[in-house]
Scaffold this active site. Structure first.
Site, PDB file in Angstrom:
ATOM      1  N   SER A  13       0.837  -1.212   0.000  1.00 57.99           N
ATOM      2  CA  SER A  13       0.000   0.000   0.000  1.00 57.99           C
ATOM      3  C   SER A  13       0.870   1.260   0.000  1.00 57.99           C
ATOM      4  O   SER A  13       0.498   2.279  -0.597  1.00 57.99           O
ATOM      5  CB  SER A  13      -0.976   0.001   1.176  1.00 57.99           C
ATOM      6  OG  SER A  13      -0.313   0.146   2.402  1.00 57.99           O
ATOM      7  N   ARG A  65      23.275 -13.484   3.090  1.00 60.10           N
ATOM      8  CA  ARG A  65      22.695 -12.154   2.907  1.00 60.10           C
ATOM      9  C   ARG A  65      23.401 -11.366   1.813  1.00 60.10           C
ATOM     10  O   ARG A  65      22.771 -10.651   1.042  1.00 60.10           O
ATOM     11  CB  ARG A  65      22.810 -11.343   4.203  1.00 60.10           C
ATOM     12  CG  ARG A  65      21.728 -11.636   5.198  1.00 60.10           C
ATOM     13  CD  ARG A  65      21.875 -10.723   6.403  1.00 60.10           C
ATOM     14  NE  ARG A  65      21.120 -11.235   7.527  1.00 60.10           N
ATOM     15  CZ  ARG A  65      19.815 -11.068   7.692  1.00 60.10           C
ATOM     16  NH1 ARG A  65      19.123 -10.391   6.809  1.00 60.10           N
ATOM     17  NH2 ARG A  65      19.205 -11.576   8.729  1.00 60.10           N
ATOM     18  N   ARG A  91      13.504  -7.764   4.982  1.00 54.77           N
ATOM     19  CA  ARG A  91      14.876  -8.254   5.094  1.00 54.77           C
ATOM     20  C   ARG A  91      15.770  -7.127   5.574  1.00 54.77           C
ATOM     21  O   ARG A  91      15.557  -5.969   5.204  1.00 54.77           O
ATOM     22  CB  ARG A  91      15.416  -8.752   3.734  1.00 54.77           C
ATOM     23  CG  ARG A  91      14.544  -9.731   3.007  1.00 54.77           C
ATOM     24  CD  ARG A  91      14.358 -11.027   3.741  1.00 54.77           C
ATOM     25  NE  ARG A  91      15.597 -11.732   4.024  1.00 54.77           N
ATOM     26  CZ  ARG A  91      15.676 -12.760   4.875  1.00 54.77           C
ATOM     27  NH1 ARG A  91      14.602 -13.160   5.532  1.00 54.77           N
ATOM     28  NH2 ARG A  91      16.821 -13.357   5.082  1.00 54.77           N
ATOM     29  N   LEU A  93      19.191  -5.219   5.347  1.00 58.45           N
ATOM     30  CA  LEU A  93      20.224  -5.061   4.317  1.00 58.45           C
ATOM     31  C   LEU A  93      21.615  -5.078   4.941  1.00 58.45           C
ATOM     32  O   LEU A  93      21.802  -4.612   6.071  1.00 58.45           O
ATOM     33  CB  LEU A  93      19.998  -3.746   3.567  1.00 58.45           C
ATOM     34  CG  LEU A  93      18.676  -3.682   2.793  1.00 58.45           C
ATOM     35  CD1 LEU A  93      18.388  -2.255   2.352  1.00 58.45           C
ATOM     36  CD2 LEU A  93      18.708  -4.633   1.594  1.00 58.45           C
ATOM     37  N   ASN A 107      13.393   4.312   4.602  1.00 57.58           N
ATOM     38  CA  ASN A 107      12.457   3.297   5.073  1.00 57.58           C
ATOM     39  C   ASN A 107      11.297   3.992   5.771  1.00 57.58           C
ATOM     40  O   ASN A 107      11.449   5.105   6.282  1.00 57.58           O
ATOM     41  CB  ASN A 107      13.167   2.373   6.074  1.00 57.58           C
ATOM     42  CG  ASN A 107      12.272   1.280   6.604  1.00 57.58           C
ATOM     43  OD1 ASN A 107      11.501   0.664   5.856  1.00 57.58           O
ATOM     44  ND2 ASN A 107      12.324   1.034   7.907  1.00 57.58           N
ATOM     45  N   HIS A 109       8.547   3.309   8.935  1.00 62.42           N
ATOM     46  CA  HIS A 109       8.355   2.448  10.101  1.00 62.42           C
ATOM     47  C   HIS A 109       7.085   2.901  10.831  1.00 62.42           C
ATOM     48  O   HIS A 109       6.885   4.097  11.042  1.00 62.42           O
ATOM     49  CB  HIS A 109       9.574   2.580  11.022  1.00 62.42           C
ATOM     50  CG  HIS A 109       9.483   1.708  12.227  1.00 62.42           C
ATOM     51  ND1 HIS A 109       9.687   0.340  12.162  1.00 62.42           N
ATOM     52  CD2 HIS A 109       9.185   1.981  13.519  1.00 62.42           C
ATOM     53  CE1 HIS A 109       9.534  -0.176  13.368  1.00 62.42           C
ATOM     54  NE2 HIS A 109       9.224   0.794  14.209  1.00 62.42           N
ATOM     55  N   ASP A 145      16.161   0.258  12.166  1.00 67.19           N
ATOM     56  CA  ASP A 145      15.279   1.412  12.424  1.00 67.19           C
ATOM     57  C   ASP A 145      15.972   2.512  13.225  1.00 67.19           C
ATOM     58  O   ASP A 145      15.343   3.168  14.064  1.00 67.19           O
ATOM     59  CB  ASP A 145      13.995   0.955  13.138  1.00 67.19           C
ATOM     60  CG  ASP A 145      13.246  -0.112  12.347  1.00 67.19           C
ATOM     61  OD1 ASP A 145      13.217  -0.024  11.111  1.00 67.19           O
ATOM     62  OD2 ASP A 145      12.709  -1.052  12.965  1.00 67.19           O
ATOM     63  N   GLU A 174       0.984   7.052   6.892  1.00 66.73           N
ATOM     64  CA  GLU A 174       2.163   6.579   6.149  1.00 66.73           C
ATOM     65  C   GLU A 174       2.034   6.972   4.680  1.00 66.73           C
ATOM     66  O   GLU A 174       2.992   7.410   4.050  1.00 66.73           O
ATOM     67  CB  GLU A 174       2.298   5.056   6.256  1.00 66.73           C
ATOM     68  CG  GLU A 174       2.660   4.556   7.641  1.00 66.73           C
ATOM     69  CD  GLU A 174       2.876   3.051   7.674  1.00 66.73           C
ATOM     70  OE1 GLU A 174       3.357   2.481   6.694  1.00 66.73           O
ATOM     71  OE2 GLU A 174       2.548   2.442   8.712  1.00 66.73           O
TER      72      GLU A 174
HETATM   73  C1  GRF Z   1       3.897  -0.603   6.824  1.00 61.87           C
HETATM   74  O1  GRF Z   1       3.196  -0.588   8.039  1.00 61.87           O
HETATM   75  C2  GRF Z   1       5.272  -0.048   6.998  1.00 61.87           C
HETATM   76  O2  GRF Z   1       5.325   0.964   7.970  1.00 61.87           O
HETATM   77  C3  GRF Z   1       6.059  -1.228   7.446  1.00 61.87           C
HETATM   78  O3  GRF Z   1       5.521  -2.315   6.739  1.00 61.87           O
HETATM   79  C4  GRF Z   1       4.184  -2.030   6.379  1.00 61.87           C
HETATM   80  C5  GRF Z   1       4.083  -2.178   4.887  1.00 61.87           C
HETATM   81  O4  GRF Z   1       2.755  -2.080   4.442  1.00 61.87           O
HETATM   82  N1  GRF Z   1       7.463  -1.017   7.228  1.00 61.87           N
HETATM   83  P1  GRF Z   1       2.459  -2.030   2.880  1.00 61.87           P
HETATM   84  O5  GRF Z   1       3.058  -3.295   2.280  1.00 61.87           O
HETATM   85  O6  GRF Z   1       3.090  -0.794   2.319  1.00 61.87           O
HETATM   86  O7  GRF Z   1       0.965  -2.018   2.762  1.00 61.87           O
END
Ligand code: GRF
Length: 217
Positions: A13, A65, A91, A93, A107, A109, A145, A174
């Site tokens: 998403s 890895r 994963r 990195l 990223n 989070h 993170d 997000e």
């Molecule tokens: C999100 O909650 C993001 O914060 C986390 O993983 C989830 C990914 O959701 N890192 P989507 O695949 O983008 O719907």
């Protein structure tokens, strides 16, 4: 115009919000390639439906890895990605990967870092009884993170929340802050100094204050 390589493992998403923002011209960029370590990730379907190139690189096919990361980098270079956006990529990195894209891996989070790094963080926030949580877009460093923070957004948390309810509340934000962070990157407005990210031309006006419970409760 920034060429974004998006790494995914799941629903995608956030990928969708990035592709949509590129299409609307809100990001001066394009999604050059979407790479998943899970061939069945719905994110790949989302990418295909926008005619965005996809690659699936199952991590289990690689002995370690670094050889997995080498294949990721090979494909990212093939599509000339100059920004790597992790969007639900499950994963970790290697430092070697990060060296290939210095200050160019970001990223998202689903918590207000540095609180609640790692996994299952929405349930952890509810269980801890926090009143406010949210989401964070940050540069990726060698930790989990821990990298410099670009943008954060806050939401209220209620003691009776289910993980699903909090997830949806955070996810909606997000989808707004990730494209914004990428847009700032694409405009060349981000400067990292140590732990801090400075944003050129940022206005301090209009930053609301979230109080939960509200003062007039
Ligand atoms: C999100 O909650 C993001 O914060 C986390 O993983 C989830 C990914 O959701 N890192 P989507 O695949 O983008 O719907």
């Amino acid at each position: 115009m920034v060429r974004i390589g998006v790494l995914v493992s799941g629903s995608g998403s956030n990928l969708q919000s990035i592709m949509d923002a590129c299409e609307r011209g809100e990001i001066d960029g394009t999604v050059a390639v979407v790479i998943s370590n899970d061939p069945d990730a719905y994110a790949l379907t989302r990418a295909r439906s926008k005619s965005v190139p996809v690659a699936s690189i199952p991590h289990r096919d690689y002995p370690d890895r670094e050889s997995f990361d080498r294949e990721l980098v090979r494909v990212l270079h093939e599509y000339q990605a100059d920004l790597v956006a992790l969007a639900g990529f499950m994963r970790v990195l290697t430092p070697w990967f990060l060296q290939q894209f210095p200050a160019r891996v970001i990223n998202i989070h689903p918590a207000l870092l540095p609180s609640f790094p790692g996994l299952h963080v929405r349930q952890k926030a509810i269980d801890h009884g926090v009143r406010i949580s949210g989401c964070t877009v940050h540069f990726v460093d060698a930790g989990v993170d821990t990298g410099p923070i670009i943008i954060q957004a806050a939401v209220p948390v209620y003691p009776e929340d289910t993980e699903e309810e909090l997830k949806d509340r955070i996810l909606a934000l997000e989808h707004r802050i990730y494209p914004k962070a990428i847009s700032l990157f694409a405009q060349g407005r981000l400067r990292v100094e140590g732990r801090k990210v400075f944003i050129r031309g940022m206005s301090r006006d209009g930053t609301p204050c979230l109080v939960n419970p509200p003062l007039d409760v």
